[in-house]
Design an enzyme around this catalytic site. Structure first.
Site, PDB file in Angstrom:
ATOM      1  N   GLU A  79       0.799  -1.256  -0.089  1.00  0.00           N
ATOM      2  CA  GLU A  79      -0.064   0.109   0.025  1.00  0.00           C
ATOM      3  C   GLU A  79       0.721   1.368   0.108  1.00  0.00           C
ATOM      4  O   GLU A  79       0.512   2.377   0.265  1.00  0.00           O
ATOM      5  CB  GLU A  79      -1.125  -0.164   1.324  1.00  0.00           C
ATOM      6  CG  GLU A  79      -0.235  -0.075   2.601  1.00  0.00           C
ATOM      7  CD  GLU A  79      -1.355  -0.333   3.557  1.00  0.00           C
ATOM      8  OE1 GLU A  79      -2.205   0.650   3.833  1.00  0.00           O
ATOM      9  OE2 GLU A  79      -1.311  -1.307   4.441  1.00  0.00           O
ATOM     10  N   CYS A 111      -3.531  -3.577   4.587  1.00  0.00           N
ATOM     11  CA  CYS A 111      -2.780  -4.529   4.967  1.00  0.00           C
ATOM     12  C   CYS A 111      -3.099  -5.707   4.797  1.00  0.00           C
ATOM     13  O   CYS A 111      -2.607  -7.042   5.281  1.00  0.00           O
ATOM     14  CB  CYS A 111      -2.749  -4.473   6.461  1.00  0.00           C
ATOM     15  SG  CYS A 111      -1.868  -2.700   7.141  1.00  0.00           S
ATOM     16  N   HIS A 233      -2.670  -9.963  12.460  1.00  0.00           N
ATOM     17  CA  HIS A 233      -2.113  -8.790  11.956  1.00  0.00           C
ATOM     18  C   HIS A 233      -1.592  -7.769  13.025  1.00  0.00           C
ATOM     19  O   HIS A 233      -2.460  -7.420  13.860  1.00  0.00           O
ATOM     20  CB  HIS A 233      -3.087  -8.206  10.991  1.00  0.00           C
ATOM     21  CG  HIS A 233      -2.674  -6.652  10.573  1.00  0.00           C
ATOM     22  ND1 HIS A 233      -1.587  -6.347  10.018  1.00  0.00           N
ATOM     23  CD2 HIS A 233      -3.432  -5.400  10.552  1.00  0.00           C
ATOM     24  CE1 HIS A 233      -1.369  -4.963   9.770  1.00  0.00           C
ATOM     25  NE2 HIS A 233      -2.662  -4.463  10.282  1.00  0.00           N
TER      26      HIS A 233
HETATM   27  N1  COA Z   1       1.279   4.216  30.402  1.00  0.00           N
HETATM   28  C1  COA Z   1       0.761   2.944  29.929  1.00  0.00           C
HETATM   29  N2  COA Z   1      -0.355   2.981  29.041  1.00  0.00           N
HETATM   30  C2  COA Z   1      -0.711   4.403  28.711  1.00  0.00           C
HETATM   31  C3  COA Z   1      -0.320   5.418  29.135  1.00  0.00           C
HETATM   32  C4  COA Z   1       0.866   5.312  30.180  1.00  0.00           C
HETATM   33  N3  COA Z   1       1.309   6.387  30.598  1.00  0.00           N
HETATM   34  N4  COA Z   1      -0.879   6.287  28.552  1.00  0.00           N
HETATM   35  C5  COA Z   1      -1.729   5.949  27.624  1.00  0.00           C
HETATM   36  N5  COA Z   1      -1.786   4.542  27.706  1.00  0.00           N
HETATM   37  C6  COA Z   1      -2.417   3.385  26.790  1.00  0.00           C
HETATM   38  C7  COA Z   1      -3.986   3.595  26.738  1.00  0.00           C
HETATM   39  O1  COA Z   1      -4.483   3.313  27.801  1.00  0.00           O
HETATM   40  C8  COA Z   1      -4.243   3.023  25.504  1.00  0.00           C
HETATM   41  O2  COA Z   1      -4.221   1.716  25.819  1.00  0.00           O
HETATM   42  P1  COA Z   1      -5.662   0.891  25.298  1.00  0.00           P
HETATM   43  O3  COA Z   1      -5.510   0.840  23.798  1.00  0.00           O
HETATM   44  O4  COA Z   1      -5.357  -0.504  25.960  1.00  0.00           O
HETATM   45  O5  COA Z   1      -6.769   1.338  25.953  1.00  0.00           O
HETATM   46  C9  COA Z   1      -3.010   3.112  24.812  1.00  0.00           C
HETATM   47  O6  COA Z   1      -1.853   3.478  25.614  1.00  0.00           O
HETATM   48  C10 COA Z   1      -3.085   4.001  23.449  1.00  0.00           C
HETATM   49  O7  COA Z   1      -3.461   5.136  24.111  1.00  0.00           O
HETATM   50  P2  COA Z   1      -4.454   6.379  23.498  1.00  0.00           P
HETATM   51  O8  COA Z   1      -4.851   7.465  24.338  1.00  0.00           O
HETATM   52  O9  COA Z   1      -5.718   5.190  22.693  1.00  0.00           O
HETATM   53  O10 COA Z   1      -3.478   6.671  22.231  1.00  0.00           O
HETATM   54  P3  COA Z   1      -3.719   7.625  20.816  1.00  0.00           P
HETATM   55  O11 COA Z   1      -4.847   8.373  21.051  1.00  0.00           O
HETATM   56  O12 COA Z   1      -2.237   8.307  20.844  1.00  0.00           O
HETATM   57  O13 COA Z   1      -3.855   6.630  19.649  1.00  0.00           O
HETATM   58  C11 COA Z   1      -3.485   4.986  17.992  1.00  0.00           C
HETATM   59  C12 COA Z   1      -3.377   5.137  19.576  1.00  0.00           C
HETATM   60  C13 COA Z   1      -3.080   3.407  17.918  1.00  0.00           C
HETATM   61  C14 COA Z   1      -5.292   4.830  17.798  1.00  0.00           C
HETATM   62  C15 COA Z   1      -2.747   5.720  17.149  1.00  0.00           C
HETATM   63  O14 COA Z   1      -1.468   5.405  17.399  1.00  0.00           O
HETATM   64  C16 COA Z   1      -3.126   5.493  15.795  1.00  0.00           C
HETATM   65  O15 COA Z   1      -3.905   6.314  15.198  1.00  0.00           O
HETATM   66  N6  COA Z   1      -2.383   4.453  14.949  1.00  0.00           N
HETATM   67  C17 COA Z   1      -2.692   4.549  13.739  1.00  0.00           C
HETATM   68  C18 COA Z   1      -3.759   3.641  13.267  1.00  0.00           C
HETATM   69  C19 COA Z   1      -3.530   1.953  13.551  1.00  0.00           C
HETATM   70  O16 COA Z   1      -2.490   1.341  13.710  1.00  0.00           O
HETATM   71  N7  COA Z   1      -4.729   1.322  13.331  1.00  0.00           N
HETATM   72  C20 COA Z   1      -4.762   0.010  13.678  1.00  0.00           C
HETATM   73  C21 COA Z   1      -5.587  -0.804  13.162  1.00  0.00           C
HETATM   74  S1  COA Z   1      -5.088  -1.557  11.570  1.00  0.00           S
END
Ligand code: COA
Length: 385
Positions: A79, A111, A233
């Protein structure tokens, strides 16, 4: 006749950043990135690398003088391809010295692309048992600097040779799949970086897994007890765990604990490389085969997911003596010998790319295959000696 994966090769760029340093640079608690997201290192591709060069590197690890001339199908799932018209596989024809009597093309569905390629390869070999197929997953995962997705970037490629009487994994020809128009992740043609509704993509991923797992169990009259390992994945290592966790309390505790333990083995490489997009599931397979306690005839469930979205669950069985066909020491050595670069250097590499008329300075090339020049807007590739 048994058909499946006969060889598996993996390539990732030689530079990486430390995820704790990325967290510090972004003023985020490092535990969020290392525990909450589950990453330790992120591969950083060089300016002379792209989906073509990484595909060539991975494929070069599985091709030899014997199997090269038996290849009848070359599929690249990606992709992050470099051309809207010409397939990544076309560039590989001379780079890998492939025979001309092959069908060579590219598949795109986020993916999921490599899984589509693998299933097509299965059918091709079943119909043409004297032939082999080369299926490659190659991607640079890019969300952009200082975006929420930045911590889930990465780069690399996995190459698979599919044949009859495979030496690594027999595919069972048992599979369920589903497709739906979903706006969880997309990358318009004008953009080098992806757009994602990250949390929504997590929800859809888990929903696809639970739906498909129910379908798979009903269609083939199986339960979790029939599987030694479940592979997912892995865009980041916490993601597969979110799907696996849906089985907690639904299956016996000792089975769940065993699946979690095996999952941990399957994410060791992804934790240190990052997102391979369509190669992620297959890097998980390699990681499990190299780092886990995989045994002959173990049954695997594999969950493939591509945003947009397509999902598939299929099953496979490990072949006796598989370990002789994966160069575990080489893979581990390559990962250990990578060079850590600073977040500032990663940002600088991220913002650079070869322009029309530019050539690559050979002194900067540390790999076999490289983008040597862009001439009249055509990308030209070479091999180092
Ligand atoms: N210590 C430990 N864990 C922590 C933390 C800390 N200080 N602060 C946050 N976390 C945890 C949260 O609780 C959360 O855990 P959970 O998912 O089990 O609930 C995790 O870290 C991520 O935190 P979040 O606030 O949701 O992160 P974010 O808003 O930055 O977004 C993604 C995370 C993955 C959504 C973001 O990186 C993203 O958009 N990635 C691209 C999309 C992707 O990969 N999608 C996958 C599907 S194919």
């Amino acid at each position: 006749m048994d058909v499946g994966i006969d060889r598996l090769g993996f390539y990732t760029p030689k530079k990486y950043i430390d995820i704790v340093e990325l967290a510090q640079a972004r003023d985020v608690d490092p535990n969020k990135f290392t525990i909450g997201i589950g990453q330790s290192k992120q591969a950083v591709p060089d300016i002379y690398q792209d989906a073509v060069t990484m595909a060539a590197e991975a494929a070069n690890r599985v091709l030899d003088d014997d199997n090269r001339n038996e290849i009848g199908l070359v599929i690249v799932g990606t992709e992050s391809s470099v051309d809207e018209s010409k397939a990544t596989s076309a560039f590989l024809m001379d780079l890998l010295d492939l025979p001309e009597d092959v069908r060579a093309f590219e598949i795109k569905e986020a993916c999921y692309g490599a899984t589509a390629g693998l299933q097509m390869a299965y059918n091709f070999v079943a119909m043409n048992p004297d032939k082999k197929a080369l299926v490659i997953a190659s991607d640079i995962a890019r969300y952009g600097i200082k975006t929420p997705g930045e911590v889930t970037q990465g780069a690399g490629a996995v190459a698979m040779i599919v044949s009859q009487d495979p030496h690594i994994l027999k595919l069972d020809n048992k599979s369920v799949y589903m497709s739906r128009n979903v706006g969880d992740f997309w990358r318009p043609t004008f953009s080098k970086t992806a757009f994602a509704r990250g949390k929504f993509s997590n929800e859809i991923y888990v929903e696809f897994f639970t739906t498909l797992w129910k379908k798979f169990q009903a269609k083939y009259n199986v339960t979790a007890a029939d599987f030694d390992t479940m592979l997912f994945h892995i865009p980041y290592t916490k993601m597969g765990m979110k799907a696996l966790r849906t089985l907690e309390g639904q299956i016996p505790d000792d089975k769940y604990a065993e699946l979690v333990d095996h999952y941990q083995k399957s994410i060791e490489f992804s934790r240190n490389v990052g997102n391979l997009y369509t190669g992620s599931l297959y890097l998980g397979l390699i990681s499990y085969l190299v780092n886990g306690d995989a045994k002959a005839n173990d049954n695997l469930m594999l969950f493939s997911y591509g945003s947009g979205a397509v999902g598939e669950i299929y099953s496979a069985k490990i072949v006796a003596g598989f370990d002789k066909y994966i160069d575990s020491d080489f893979i581990k050595k390559e990962l250990n010998n990578r060079k850590k670069i600073s977040v500032a250097d990663y940002e600088s590499i991220f913002s650079k790319e070869l322009e029309n008329g530019d050539t690559t300075a050979l002194s900067t090339v540390h790999d076999k295959f490289y983008l040597s020049e862009i001439k009249e807007n055509e990308r030209l590739y070479k091999l180092t000696n």
